[in-house]
Design a protein around this motif. Structure first.
Motif, short mmCIF file in Angstrom:
data_model
loop_
_atom_site.label_atom_id
_atom_site.label_comp_id
_atom_site.label_asym_id
_atom_site.label_seq_id
_atom_site.Cartn_x
_atom_site.Cartn_y
_atom_site.Cartn_z
N PRO A 23 0.84 -1.21 0.00
CA PRO A 23 0.00 0.00 0.00
C PRO A 23 0.87 1.26 0.00
CG PRO A 23 -0.73 -1.57 1.68
CD PRO A 23 0.59 -2.06 1.18
N GLY A 24 0.38 2.29 -0.65
CA GLY A 24 1.10 3.56 -0.66
C GLY A 24 2.17 3.67 -1.72
N VAL A 25 2.35 2.60 -2.51
CA VAL A 25 3.32 2.61 -3.60
C VAL A 25 2.56 2.83 -4.90
CG1 VAL A 25 5.08 1.29 -4.83
CG2 VAL A 25 4.89 1.11 -2.34
N THR A 26 3.11 3.67 -5.77
CA THR A 26 2.39 4.10 -6.97
C THR A 26 1.94 2.93 -7.84
OG1 THR A 26 3.58 6.21 -7.02
CG2 THR A 26 2.55 5.48 -9.07
N ILE A 27 2.82 1.96 -8.06
CA ILE A 27 2.46 0.85 -8.94
C ILE A 27 1.32 0.03 -8.35
CG2 ILE A 27 4.16 -0.79 -8.02
CD1 ILE A 27 4.55 -1.77 -10.91
N THR A 28 1.30 -0.12 -7.03
CA THR A 28 0.21 -0.84 -6.38
C THR A 28 -1.10 -0.09 -6.55
OG1 THR A 28 1.70 -1.75 -4.71
CG2 THR A 28 -0.65 -1.80 -4.21
N GLU A 29 -1.07 1.20 -6.27
CA GLU A 29 -2.29 2.00 -6.34
C GLU A 29 -2.81 2.09 -7.78
OE1 GLU A 29 -3.75 2.74 -3.64
OE2 GLU A 29 -2.09 2.19 -2.32
N THR A 30 -1.88 2.19 -8.75
CA THR A 30 -2.29 2.25 -10.16
C THR A 30 -2.97 0.96 -10.59
OG1 THR A 30 -0.49 3.78 -10.71
CG2 THR A 30 -1.47 2.55 -12.53
N ARG A 31 -2.37 -0.17 -10.22
CA ARG A 31 -2.94 -1.45 -10.61
C ARG A 31 -4.23 -1.76 -9.85
NH1 ARG A 31 2.57 -5.16 -11.50
NH2 ARG A 31 3.26 -3.99 -13.34
N LEU A 32 -4.29 -1.34 -8.60
CA LEU A 32 -5.51 -1.57 -7.82
C LEU A 32 -6.67 -0.75 -8.40
CD1 LEU A 32 -6.86 -2.90 -5.43
CD2 LEU A 32 -6.02 -1.03 -3.99
N GLU A 33 -6.38 0.48 -8.78
CA GLU A 33 -7.41 1.31 -9.41
C GLU A 33 -7.89 0.69 -10.72
OE1 GLU A 33 -8.03 5.92 -11.05
OE2 GLU A 33 -6.07 5.25 -10.31
N ALA A 34 -6.94 0.16 -11.51
CA ALA A 34 -7.29 -0.49 -12.77
C ALA A 34 -8.16 -1.72 -12.52
CB ALA A 34 -6.04 -0.88 -13.54
N TYR A 35 -7.83 -2.48 -11.47
CA TYR A 35 -8.62 -3.66 -11.09
C TYR A 35 -10.06 -3.27 -10.76
CZ TYR A 35 -10.43 -7.07 -7.68
OH TYR A 35 -11.22 -7.94 -6.97
N LYS A 36 -10.21 -2.20 -9.99
CA LYS A 36 -11.55 -1.78 -9.59
C LYS A 36 -12.35 -1.28 -10.80
CE LYS A 36 -10.37 -0.57 -4.81
NZ LYS A 36 -10.28 0.52 -3.81
N LYS A 37 -11.69 -0.56 -11.69
CA LYS A 37 -12.38 -0.06 -12.89
C LYS A 37 -12.79 -1.22 -13.80
CE LYS A 37 -10.40 4.59 -13.14
NZ LYS A 37 -9.56 5.54 -13.93
N ALA A 38 -11.90 -2.22 -13.92
CA ALA A 38 -12.22 -3.38 -14.77
C ALA A 38 -13.40 -4.15 -14.19
CB ALA A 38 -10.99 -4.29 -14.88
N ALA A 39 -13.43 -4.27 -12.86
CA ALA A 39 -14.55 -4.96 -12.21
C ALA A 39 -15.86 -4.23 -12.46
CB ALA A 39 -14.28 -5.09 -10.72
N ALA A 40 -15.80 -2.89 -12.30
CA ALA A 40 -17.00 -2.09 -12.51
C ALA A 40 -17.47 -2.18 -13.97
CB ALA A 40 -16.73 -0.65 -12.12
N SER A 41 -16.51 -2.18 -14.90
CA SER A 41 -16.86 -2.24 -16.32
C SER A 41 -17.50 -3.57 -16.70
CB SER A 41 -15.60 -2.02 -17.18
OG SER A 41 -15.09 -0.72 -17.00
N SER A 42 -17.14 -4.61 -15.95
CA SER A 42 -17.71 -5.94 -16.25
C SER A 42 -19.06 -6.15 -15.57
CB SER A 42 -16.74 -7.03 -15.79
OG SER A 42 -16.69 -7.09 -14.38
N GLY A 43 -19.48 -5.14 -14.79
CA GLY A 43 -20.77 -5.24 -14.12
C GLY A 43 -20.69 -5.87 -12.74
N SER A 44 -19.47 -6.10 -12.24
CA SER A 44 -19.31 -6.71 -10.92
C SER A 44 -19.05 -5.63 -9.87
CB SER A 44 -18.13 -7.69 -10.92
OG SER A 44 -18.34 -8.72 -11.86
#
Length: 321
Positions: free
Chosen positions: A199-220
């Motif tokens: 947590p608190g590292v840019t690459i983690t936060e970037t990938r976590l944000e992408a994960y959440k957006k992908a989940a939302a885009s898939s309807g989950s």
């Protein structure tokens, strides 16, 4: 009066002939005080040589400095190997500082390595990871980085830090996570977990944000219990998978931060009688060189770290020239 020789200079300066030669060559292993003492003796004695003329006329040492947090990490090791190879092709040697930023109980002050590099009189500095990768870098670090960049060419491999004036190159935009999530969703997985990353590292936060957006885009709906952060190494993958297994939220697939985390997770699943990919599907977001030799063979997103190493060091050399 007999002609002054390099042996005479060594005797008068109180150093070895090798040290005199290195001082006249601007060699990075000679500290600034010793080099200046040798040059002062040369001036006083009227000693001139091709090496001395070169060192006085040009401040170039043909040495690059590289600062990174952990050379044992396959990601940094792969990049450094390519940096070293490309630098050699351009006639540069490389001085490595391995800061161990993420190790130990107390924070590491990486700014001390800035001073060390300046003492070594390197022509330019490449910074990869460490404090640079934090979402909120230390203010003292930002100030020191600004001062460093004002004195010498600096290339920072990471997201630009506001208020810091050096060359930034960033390769991470989260697209690999989106690709991994969409692929797993296309296979019918609806409960996909995310494991690893500090947590608190840019690459983690970037990938976590992408994960959440992908989940939302898939309807989950994003389920926080399916997110298990830890760090980037084998034990961290094991720990992250253990945490997922102890929660009540079921999952059938996992996106791991990198191959280290993926292997740690596979071991944790095995300890619970689960097999990858039979019981749990798994994709890694960062392919390492050993991915083809594991059992089972890993499915990983390839970020081409070697090409990235070539790009950052060539950018640094161009900024020097």
């Amino acid at each position: 009066m007999a002609r002054m020789t390099i042996r005479d200079i060594a005797r008068l300066a109180g150093v070895s002939v090798t040290t005199v030669s290195r001082a006249l060559n601007n060699a990075p292993e000679i500290n600034s005080q010793t080099r200046e003492r040798v040059l002062q003796v040369c001036r006083e004695q009227g000693y001139r040589s091709n090496l001395l003329a070169r060192s006085l006329v040009s401040s170039r040492t043909r040495v690059l400095g590289v600062i990174l947090p952990d050379i044992t990490n396959p990601y940094f090791a792969t990049i450094f190997q390519e940096v070293q190879r490309c630098a050699a092709e351009e006639g540069y040697s490389v001085y490595l500082c391995n800061t161990r930023f993420h190790h130990g109980d107390s924070p590491i002050d990486e700014t001390g390595y800035f001073r060390m590099m300046m003492d070594k009189k390197v022509d330019g500095i490449l910074i990869i990871g460490g404090q640079l990768d934090m979402v909120e870098p230390n203010p003292a670090y930002k100030e020191a980085l600004n001062k460093l960049a004002a004195s010498i060419p600096v290339v920072a491999a990471g997201r630009a830090i506001p208020g810091v004036d050096c060359i930034f190159l960033d390769s991470e935009n989260g697209s690999g996570v989106v690709t991994a999530y969409n692929y797993l969703a296309s296979l019918g997985h609806k409960h996909i977990a995310f494991a690893g990353g500090q947590p608190g590292v840019t690459i983690t936060e970037t990938r976590l944000e992408a994960y959440k957006k992908a989940a939302a885009s898939s309807g989950s709906a994003v389920q926080e219990d399916l997110i298990s952060l830890s760090d980037y190494y084998l034990p961290d993958g094991y720990q992250a998978a253990e945490a997922l297994l102890t929660r009540e939220t079921p999952f059938t697939a996992v996106i791991a931060m990198n191959d280290n985390v993926a292997l740690g997770a596979i071991r944790a699943f095995a300890d619970h009688g689960l097999s990858v990919p039979r019981d749990v599907a798994l994709i890694s977001c960062d392919r390492f060189y050993f991915a083809d030799y594991t059992m089972p063979r890993l499915t990983s997103i390839h970020h081409h770290s070697r090409r990235w190493g070539q790009m950052v060091v060539r950018t640094l050399i161009q900024s020097i020239q």
